[in-house]
Scaffold this motif. Structure first.
Motif, PDB file in Angstrom:
ATOM      1  N   LYS A  51     -10.920 -53.346 -28.882  1.00  7.17           N
ATOM      2  CA  LYS A  51     -12.219 -53.719 -29.421  1.00  7.17           C
ATOM      3  C   LYS A  51     -12.959 -52.492 -29.947  1.00  7.17           C
ATOM      4  O   LYS A  51     -12.934 -51.431 -29.325  1.00  7.17           O
ATOM      5  N   GLU A  52     -13.611 -52.635 -31.096  1.00  4.56           N
ATOM      6  CA  GLU A  52     -14.368 -51.538 -31.690  1.00  4.56           C
ATOM      7  C   GLU A  52     -15.818 -51.585 -31.208  1.00  4.56           C
ATOM      8  O   GLU A  52     -16.751 -51.447 -31.995  1.00  4.56           O
ATOM      9  N   ILE A  53     -15.979 -51.784 -29.916  1.00  2.00           N
ATOM     10  CA  ILE A  53     -17.309 -51.810 -29.305  1.00  2.00           C
ATOM     11  C   ILE A  53     -17.287 -50.873 -28.111  1.00  2.00           C
ATOM     12  O   ILE A  53     -16.355 -50.902 -27.311  1.00  2.00           O
ATOM     13  N   TYR A  55     -19.516 -49.737 -24.738  1.00  2.00           N
ATOM     14  CA  TYR A  55     -20.586 -50.227 -23.867  1.00  2.00           C
ATOM     15  C   TYR A  55     -21.171 -49.051 -23.091  1.00  2.00           C
ATOM     16  O   TYR A  55     -20.457 -48.106 -22.731  1.00  2.00           O
ATOM     17  N   ALA A  90     -26.857 -53.175 -34.438  1.00  2.00           N
ATOM     18  CA  ALA A  90     -25.677 -52.592 -33.792  1.00  2.00           C
ATOM     19  C   ALA A  90     -25.825 -52.426 -32.282  1.00  2.00           C
ATOM     20  O   ALA A  90     -24.825 -52.382 -31.570  1.00  2.00           O
ATOM     21  N   GLU A  92     -27.266 -53.751 -28.649  1.00  4.83           N
ATOM     22  CA  GLU A  92     -27.686 -55.004 -28.028  1.00  4.83           C
ATOM     23  C   GLU A  92     -27.592 -54.913 -26.511  1.00  4.83           C
ATOM     24  O   GLU A  92     -26.599 -54.421 -25.969  1.00  4.83           O
ATOM     25  N   SER A 112     -24.307 -52.888 -25.528  1.00 15.84           N
ATOM     26  CA  SER A 112     -23.141 -52.808 -26.406  1.00 15.84           C
ATOM     27  C   SER A 112     -23.521 -52.117 -27.713  1.00 15.84           C
ATOM     28  O   SER A 112     -24.649 -52.269 -28.201  1.00 15.84           O
ATOM     29  N   PHE A 113     -22.581 -51.349 -28.247  1.00 20.56           N
ATOM     30  CA  PHE A 113     -22.764 -50.638 -29.508  1.00 20.56           C
ATOM     31  C   PHE A 113     -21.640 -51.050 -30.456  1.00 20.56           C
ATOM     32  O   PHE A 113     -20.501 -50.590 -30.317  1.00 20.56           O
ATOM     33  N   LYS A 114     -21.950 -51.933 -31.394  1.00 22.90           N
ATOM     34  CA  LYS A 114     -20.954 -52.366 -32.367  1.00 22.90           C
ATOM     35  C   LYS A 114     -20.757 -51.258 -33.390  1.00 22.90           C
ATOM     36  O   LYS A 114     -21.680 -50.875 -34.088  1.00 22.90           O
ATOM     37  N   GLY A 116     -18.939 -48.510 -32.245  1.00 19.57           N
ATOM     38  CA  GLY A 116     -18.450 -47.436 -31.398  1.00 19.57           C
ATOM     39  C   GLY A 116     -19.353 -46.231 -31.294  1.00 19.57           C
ATOM     40  O   GLY A 116     -20.581 -46.318 -31.408  1.00 19.57           O
ATOM     41  N   LYS A 119     -22.124 -45.329 -33.838  1.00 19.95           N
ATOM     42  CA  LYS A 119     -23.403 -46.024 -33.687  1.00 19.95           C
ATOM     43  C   LYS A 119     -24.227 -45.424 -32.552  1.00 19.95           C
ATOM     44  O   LYS A 119     -25.455 -45.383 -32.616  1.00 19.95           O
ATOM     45  N   GLN A 160     -13.424 -62.608 -23.530  1.00 20.45           N
ATOM     46  CA  GLN A 160     -14.586 -62.148 -24.285  1.00 20.45           C
ATOM     47  C   GLN A 160     -15.863 -62.445 -23.513  1.00 20.45           C
ATOM     48  O   GLN A 160     -15.995 -63.485 -22.871  1.00 20.45           O
TER      49      GLN A 160
END
Length: 269
Positions: A51-53, A55, A90, A92, A112-114, A116, A119, A160
């Motif tokens: 995942k390109e997120i 946390y 980006a 949340e 979370s940082f969409k 990566g 951001k 998810q």
């Protein structure tokens, strides 16, 4: 751990199994040297997470006499970040909790940082020059006894994240693993998670990237403590769960759990 291979059929399609078992001729070496791992040009974090997120998990110990003032401060900080248009797309807040059982006078906030770390860098730059944010940060410093921040990645095999409606409690089970064992942990939990899906209790599963390393956090969601008990007992009746536990226990240096209660401004309840 050669017996791990008989479980390969249960692994998710996007999960790469990495052998950590010495070859037969090299078995005696395992008593002195680190186990052999198949050569790869990919980092372990890339193998464990797709995942390109990124946390962030903020853990705050607030002053016992300042709980409400502290929660108001965090709530105002969340609202400020939501109001910043470049950030709100980006960054949340996923969940915000206070500890009910475990370390008292403690709060956890999961963001979370969409996009990566890129951001995260841009968010830090924007917030550092925001006067209102700086005032809130300084105010918070007077209401807490300590603050700790970890950047985490989500395990690819974990379901998810799905925000829950009221009313629930959460359990965060935190593990400090022995260095070099994260791949083995992933290999085992990619199977073990299949035993913990019946009651939709799996909320999130992470491993640390920055902060305390070789840390794993599993977050579970239950209606109440009785539901937690029944769900966990059901897992132990599931064939194969006990074997998964037996394989993961030797990988752990330290573990503890906390029961969490959502704050009134937490997106997940």
């Amino acid at each position: 751990m050669a017996s791990n291979f008989r479980y390969l059929k249960n692994l998710p399609k996007n999960f790469r199994y990495i052998s950590t078992t010495p070859a037969k001729n090299d078995a005696w070496l395992s008593k002195i040297f680190v186990r052999k791992i198949e050569p790869t040009k990919e980092s372990h974090s890339r193998m464990l997470s797709d995942k390109e997120i990124v946390y962030s998990l903020q853990t705050h110990l607030f002053r016992a006499d300042s709980k409400q003032a502290y929660l108001n401060n965090v709530k105002n900080t969340v609202e400020l970040i939501k109001s910043q248009e470049p950030l709100s797309q980006a960054v949340e807040l996923v969940g915000s909790w206070t500890v009910n059982v475990g370390d008292q006078d403690q709060a956890l906030h999961l963001w979370s940082f969409k996009g990566g770390f890129e951001k995260i860098d841009s968010a830090n730059e924007i917030l550092s020059s925001n006067e209102d944010y700086t005032k809130l940060w300084d105010e918070q410093g007077k209401l807490v006894r300590s603050r700790h921040l970890q950047y985490l990645l989500a395990f690819s095999y974990w379901p998810q994240i799905k925000l829950r409606k009221p009313k629930n409690i959460y359990e965060i089970r935190s593990y400090a693993l022995k260095p070099g064992t994260m791949i083995e942990w992933g290999n085992n939990w990619a199977r073990a998670i299949n035993h913990r899906q019946n009651n939709d209790e799996a909320f999130a599963g992470f491993f640390s990237q920055i902060g305390r390393l070789y840390n794993v956090h599993h977050i579970w969601c239950y209606e109440d403590l009785q539901a937690r008990r029944e769900t966990r007992e059901s897992a132990w009746r599931s064939p194969g769960w006990d074997e998964c536990v037996a394989y993961t226990v030797p990988l752990i240096r330290e573990m503890h759990c906390r029961i969490l209660v959502p704050t009134d401004f937490s997106p997940t309840q």
